[in-house]
Write a protein that holds these residues in place. Sequence first.
Motif, PDB file in Angstrom:
ATOM      1  N   GLN A 174      91.740 -32.973 -37.847  1.00 27.65           N
ATOM      2  CA  GLN A 174      91.816 -34.219 -37.087  1.00 27.65           C
ATOM      3  C   GLN A 174      92.386 -35.357 -37.927  1.00 27.65           C
ATOM      4  N   ALA A 175      92.017 -35.403 -39.203  1.00 29.17           N
ATOM      5  CA  ALA A 175      92.537 -36.455 -40.080  1.00 29.17           C
ATOM      6  C   ALA A 175      94.040 -36.314 -40.281  1.00 29.17           C
ATOM      7  N   LEU A 176      94.507 -35.084 -40.511  1.00 27.67           N
ATOM      8  CA  LEU A 176      95.948 -34.878 -40.695  1.00 27.67           C
ATOM      9  C   LEU A 176      96.726 -35.178 -39.420  1.00 27.67           C
ATOM     10  N   ARG A 177      96.151 -34.795 -38.280  1.00 27.95           N
ATOM     11  CA  ARG A 177      96.827 -35.075 -37.015  1.00 27.95           C
ATOM     12  C   ARG A 177      96.894 -36.576 -36.750  1.00 27.95           C
ATOM     13  N   ALA A 178      95.811 -37.278 -37.035  1.00 28.68           N
ATOM     14  CA  ALA A 178      95.811 -38.732 -36.852  1.00 28.68           C
ATOM     15  C   ALA A 178      96.795 -39.405 -37.794  1.00 28.68           C
ATOM     16  N   ALA A 179      96.920 -38.886 -39.023  1.00 30.01           N
ATOM     17  CA  ALA A 179      97.884 -39.463 -39.969  1.00 30.01           C
ATOM     18  C   ALA A 179      99.319 -39.241 -39.490  1.00 30.01           C
ATOM     19  N   ALA A 180      99.596 -38.050 -38.951  1.00 32.59           N
ATOM     20  CA  ALA A 180     100.942 -37.793 -38.429  1.00 32.59           C
ATOM     21  C   ALA A 180     101.255 -38.687 -37.236  1.00 32.59           C
ATOM     22  N   ALA A 181     100.283 -38.886 -36.343  1.00 27.53           N
ATOM     23  CA  ALA A 181     100.500 -39.780 -35.193  1.00 27.53           C
ATOM     24  C   ALA A 181     100.710 -41.217 -35.652  1.00 27.53           C
ATOM     25  N   LEU A 182      99.967 -41.620 -36.703  1.00 26.47           N
ATOM     26  CA  LEU A 182     100.148 -42.975 -37.230  1.00 26.47           C
ATOM     27  C   LEU A 182     101.543 -43.144 -37.823  1.00 26.47           C
ATOM     28  N   LEU A 183     102.034 -42.137 -38.531  1.00 25.43           N
ATOM     29  CA  LEU A 183     103.384 -42.220 -39.098  1.00 25.43           C
ATOM     30  C   LEU A 183     104.430 -42.354 -37.999  1.00 25.43           C
ATOM     31  N   GLU A 184     104.291 -41.583 -36.932  1.00 25.35           N
ATOM     32  CA  GLU A 184     105.253 -41.675 -35.824  1.00 25.35           C
ATOM     33  C   GLU A 184     105.177 -43.047 -35.156  1.00 25.35           C
ATOM     34  N   ALA A 185     103.967 -43.581 -34.979  1.00 25.21           N
ATOM     35  CA  ALA A 185     103.834 -44.896 -34.351  1.00 25.21           C
ATOM     36  C   ALA A 185     104.384 -46.002 -35.244  1.00 25.21           C
ATOM     37  N   MET A 186     104.235 -45.860 -36.560  1.00 20.95           N
ATOM     38  CA  MET A 186     104.789 -46.856 -37.475  1.00 20.95           C
ATOM     39  C   MET A 186     106.312 -46.856 -37.426  1.00 20.95           C
ATOM     40  N   ASP A 187     106.914 -45.675 -37.264  1.00 19.72           N
ATOM     41  CA  ASP A 187     108.376 -45.605 -37.183  1.00 19.72           C
ATOM     42  C   ASP A 187     108.909 -46.358 -35.960  1.00 19.72           C
TER      43      ASP A 187
ATOM     44  N   ILE B 287     131.258 -59.891 -36.050  1.00 16.41           N
ATOM     45  CA  ILE B 287     129.865 -59.729 -35.624  1.00 16.41           C
ATOM     46  C   ILE B 287     129.813 -58.563 -34.647  1.00 16.41           C
ATOM     47  N   THR B 288     128.930 -57.619 -34.903  1.00 13.75           N
ATOM     48  CA  THR B 288     128.736 -56.484 -34.008  1.00 13.75           C
ATOM     49  C   THR B 288     127.277 -56.399 -33.606  1.00 13.75           C
ATOM     50  N   SER B 289     127.070 -55.733 -32.488  1.00 17.99           N
ATOM     51  CA  SER B 289     125.713 -55.506 -31.981  1.00 17.99           C
ATOM     52  C   SER B 289     125.704 -54.181 -31.255  1.00 17.99           C
ATOM     53  N   PHE B 290     124.961 -53.235 -31.781  1.00 21.36           N
ATOM     54  CA  PHE B 290     124.729 -51.958 -31.098  1.00 21.36           C
ATOM     55  C   PHE B 290     123.396 -51.404 -31.578  1.00 21.36           C
ATOM     56  N   PRO B 291     122.713 -50.600 -30.745  1.00 22.67           N
ATOM     57  CA  PRO B 291     121.354 -50.163 -31.070  1.00 22.67           C
ATOM     58  C   PRO B 291     121.358 -48.983 -32.029  1.00 22.67           C
ATOM     59  N   ARG B 292     120.184 -48.657 -32.487  1.00 25.89           N
ATOM     60  CA  ARG B 292     119.967 -47.474 -33.306  1.00 25.89           C
ATOM     61  C   ARG B 292     119.031 -46.535 -32.557  1.00 25.89           C
ATOM     62  N   ARG B 293     118.862 -45.351 -33.087  1.00 28.12           N
ATOM     63  CA  ARG B 293     117.982 -44.383 -32.451  1.00 28.12           C
ATOM     64  C   ARG B 293     116.539 -44.864 -32.491  1.00 28.12           C
ATOM     65  N   TRP B 294     115.760 -44.409 -31.515  1.00 28.28           N
ATOM     66  CA  TRP B 294     114.359 -44.783 -31.433  1.00 28.28           C
ATOM     67  C   TRP B 294     113.583 -44.150 -32.590  1.00 28.28           C
ATOM     68  N   SER B 295     112.693 -44.925 -33.180  1.00 30.00           N
ATOM     69  CA  SER B 295     111.810 -44.454 -34.265  1.00 30.00           C
ATOM     70  C   SER B 295     112.611 -44.040 -35.487  1.00 30.00           C
ATOM     71  N   ARG B 296     113.642 -44.802 -35.809  1.00 25.10           N
ATOM     72  CA  ARG B 296     114.440 -44.458 -36.981  1.00 25.10           C
ATOM     73  C   ARG B 296     114.454 -45.624 -37.959  1.00 25.10           C
ATOM     74  N   ASN B 297     113.277 -46.009 -38.463  1.00 29.59           N
ATOM     75  CA  ASN B 297     113.217 -46.997 -39.533  1.00 29.59           C
ATOM     76  C   ASN B 297     113.632 -46.398 -40.866  1.00 29.59           C
ATOM     77  N   ARG B 298     113.482 -45.097 -40.979  1.00 29.23           N
ATOM     78  CA  ARG B 298     113.926 -44.414 -42.191  1.00 29.23           C
ATOM     79  C   ARG B 298     115.416 -44.089 -42.101  1.00 29.23           C
ATOM     80  N   PRO B 299     116.058 -43.752 -43.224  1.00 29.12           N
ATOM     81  CA  PRO B 299     117.507 -43.496 -43.202  1.00 29.12           C
ATOM     82  C   PRO B 299     117.864 -42.374 -42.235  1.00 29.12           C
ATOM     83  N   ASP B 300     118.885 -42.603 -41.453  1.00 32.46           N
ATOM     84  CA  ASP B 300     119.348 -41.646 -40.453  1.00 32.46           C
ATOM     85  C   ASP B 300     120.810 -41.314 -40.733  1.00 32.46           C
ATOM     86  N   PRO B 301     121.100 -40.106 -41.237  1.00 28.85           N
ATOM     87  CA  PRO B 301     122.500 -39.771 -41.570  1.00 28.85           C
ATOM     88  C   PRO B 301     123.435 -39.794 -40.365  1.00 28.85           C
TER      89      PRO B 301
END
Length: 937
Positions: free
Chosen positions: A349-362, A453-467
């Motif tokens: 349960q702790a590991l699952r909650a940590a994984a869900a927290l990581l996804e929500a933080m992203d 000046i440009t404006s375009f979105p990024r992928r959802w939940s991609r605060n980390r580097p996305d190649p």
Amino acid sequence: MPHHAPSTCLSNKPHDNRVSDAAVHFNGCLPAARLGRFYDSLNPESQQRIARINEKVASLRVRLETTERDSTAGARLRECKHAMAQWRAATGRSSQPHAAASKSGPASRSQTPATPAFGGATHPADIHTKASVMYFKNGQPCDVPDLAKSFPHQKIPMADLLCEDETRNPIMKPAEDNVVRYFHLPANNMAWVEEVIARYYREKRPEPGGLFHNGGSRGPESKTEMVLQPGYWRGQQNFDANSEVHARHMRPFCSGISLDSVSSEPNPRNMVLFMPYLHWETDRGRVRSAEITKEAGKHNLSSIADVIKEAKHQLSHTQTGDTIAAPEWAPQPSPPAFGNVDKKVALGQALRAAAALLEAMDSHMEEQLTMQYLHAEPPMHPRRTLDQAYYGALRSTGTRDRDQVVYRGTTPQPHDCIGMDACPQCNEDIRKTPRILMVDQLWLWVLDEKTVITSFPRRWSRNRPDPSAIHKSLRIRLRNARHGEISSAYDLALVIVDETSRVFFDRTKISTKQPNLVELFNAAIRDLTYKQTAAFDQFLIYTHLASRDYKRQRHVSTDNSSQNHLLNINPEGELLKEVKDIMDELYIMMRIKEQQQSVMESFVKHIRRVITPLARSHRPAVAPIPAPWDVAALELNSPYTDDVAHFREEDQRQSAKRTLTKADMLLQDVDERIEELRALLQNARNTSVALKDLLTLKQQQAGVIEAREAVKQAQLTLKQGQSIMIFTIVTIIFLPLSFCASLFGMNAAELSTDALLPLATELRLMFPISAGIILASFLFAFSSGVFANSGVVLVRSAVSFVWNTAVTWVVVKTGLYVVGREMLIKANRLREREGTVTGAMKAEVLRREKNMERMRAAGHVKALARQRGPGAGRGGRGSSDGEGAGMVMSPFGEGAIPGSPSPFLGGSRESVVDHDVELGERVSRKPSSQVHLVSGR
């Protein structure tokens, strides 16, 4: 000696002495007693990195705990705390985590960063969202002063880019003559665009309710109003207040903008561009973004009852001592009642909650942006799926999104296996991530030839580097740019437009997560073509089997498997539906590419109008672009001044020519991409036409079967009519005899002396009773009234109700229903298997029979050749009457059939039969998936 990481490490790779992973080893691998000693053994750079990461984590944690409105990440954080408390209770540890020593620096928390008080940008979404900044000086990348990191990874908070403080906002600082600046906004937020452009011109943002937005008699007064006038900005938006959220987009558009309010410039140097482009997203990210979008709509359009209910909910949590009130849509933590909890369950349960927290933080920043700006004025444009971009009026496209070719190609398919450890398919499916196609928007402005000046979105939940991200690819391309490649703002704009349009078509990029669009569509079309070919072959086989059964008078038997397969169009209908979906998706993508082509043509036309005079002139028409070397130290009366000016002019012409060449190459590239999609669409159309032809053949074969059944019924009707005629003749003959025998056998007084009743009395009793019985029978048989049939129906219904109720009760109470259901399922499986095996056996028997016939025919031909003599066969090859052994093309496209005349030239029908046998032999050797298609699955 190789280093072996301890079993408690988060990574199985050696990282104890590596600077890049020192923070991972410090925070996730070492026990608390060793933290201080390990921290002291590191170099200052690693210590600073650990301190910086821990301060960032502590800041994010405090922000999640103290946010005014609860978020998914905040709820996941509480769940993670609760799970960790359960794990500590199960393992007998202390209820509070161990605090690191003071000398380990990063173990202590940092406070929440202060909110800047400028420009009104005080929302966390503006403070913590980063905008990218890049500078090019003399055609070479350079670092921006006062910003962390180096080119091209320098970023600035959106709050600083929106503020009115010139010392903190780089876009308000005057640009040098030899510098090209690039600012990127990470979302299609109209409010950000208006504010940033106003900051660029050092003006106030126009009021939302002013004449600038609503139109009027007066014209624009400021440069910001000139750039953002309705014809170039809000007038190009394609939605209204009643439209769906995913219907928001800017029409494909490109135009020059003149800043001269008195007389319009012939070749304006400012430019605006709106262009759609293809990208991708994980299915999980799409579902999560749809949930947040729906919640943002509810939050924006809350009723009085919802507000009262939310207030009561917050009040109840406040009275119980909670600091944050979670909304109904947020996941609620379980009550903190531990009791006896198993250690393994608590750890899971702790590991699952940590994984869900990581996804929500992203996805925390995307969630904050959506809740703040989705329904603001002006609003933010969310990302759209492929079907949302084409069917904007649909309320929901979730089912259509999960029917995409890319989704089916990247989703694990169900299969039967004995276990995950023993099944290689299951081990491969674990790594698969369902993905879908998205349609994003590129907004681009070229301002005063110095700023892009440009404006375009990024992928959802991609605060980390996305190649696979557009801006990541753009940064890599600009970092590796050649000398002088970015010599003007138009060169930079060409690179940006090219990078957004080449997604899924760049063969040089290898990404394990980005779907290979062309290959997935090619594979889907190949699979459908293969199934269509197999279905056509099986159609020929079963057609021949049905014809043989009809000739051998087997149609009267109960075995109609061949006809059932010929009358079943479900397999071909499913294939036609799949190819239709493929064609629709290819058509949508081609439409997007054609819109890109139209925008690019306008874009290149505008660049030609501006740059062509510079490329042809002998003297610079405007202020020349400085050469890479410094000429400011040269004196005006220097003898080399004219040479420097000449080199400047020549360098400017060459740069303009390179820009025009890159513009032409951009148009050629988009033409090639459209042709590639058109080739895929043509292949899909060919498969669709072949399937329609197969369905037409099945329809014609069904007509043949119906005609045979009609002939069969006519024959049966004729036989029945003959039988009835015989019975009628016999009845006509014997009916008078029977009447006479019955009459004279009656015990009447006129016929017998022992009779009691006279004949007249007997006749008076016989005829009325017979007439009544006959009349009642005719009424029940031929009456169309309600009363005649109602009685029968009522009696039948009453008996049926009693019988069905009794049988159902007995079957349910005794458990026979479950047994019967299982037997029915097993019988259906056996019936399907019997049909499959029987079809294969029939094809095999037919092949053997035809092989025997061919062998006998070949022996007979050889015997005739021997009888005619050795010279009989020499003239056959060149004979013109069609009786030779020449090669004749098969009507089925399988090449030439040696030794058999063409059926279209009056040849024997055995050649067609032999070819059908060969097709049956091939199908019998094909895999089980096509045998299932034979059986009509």
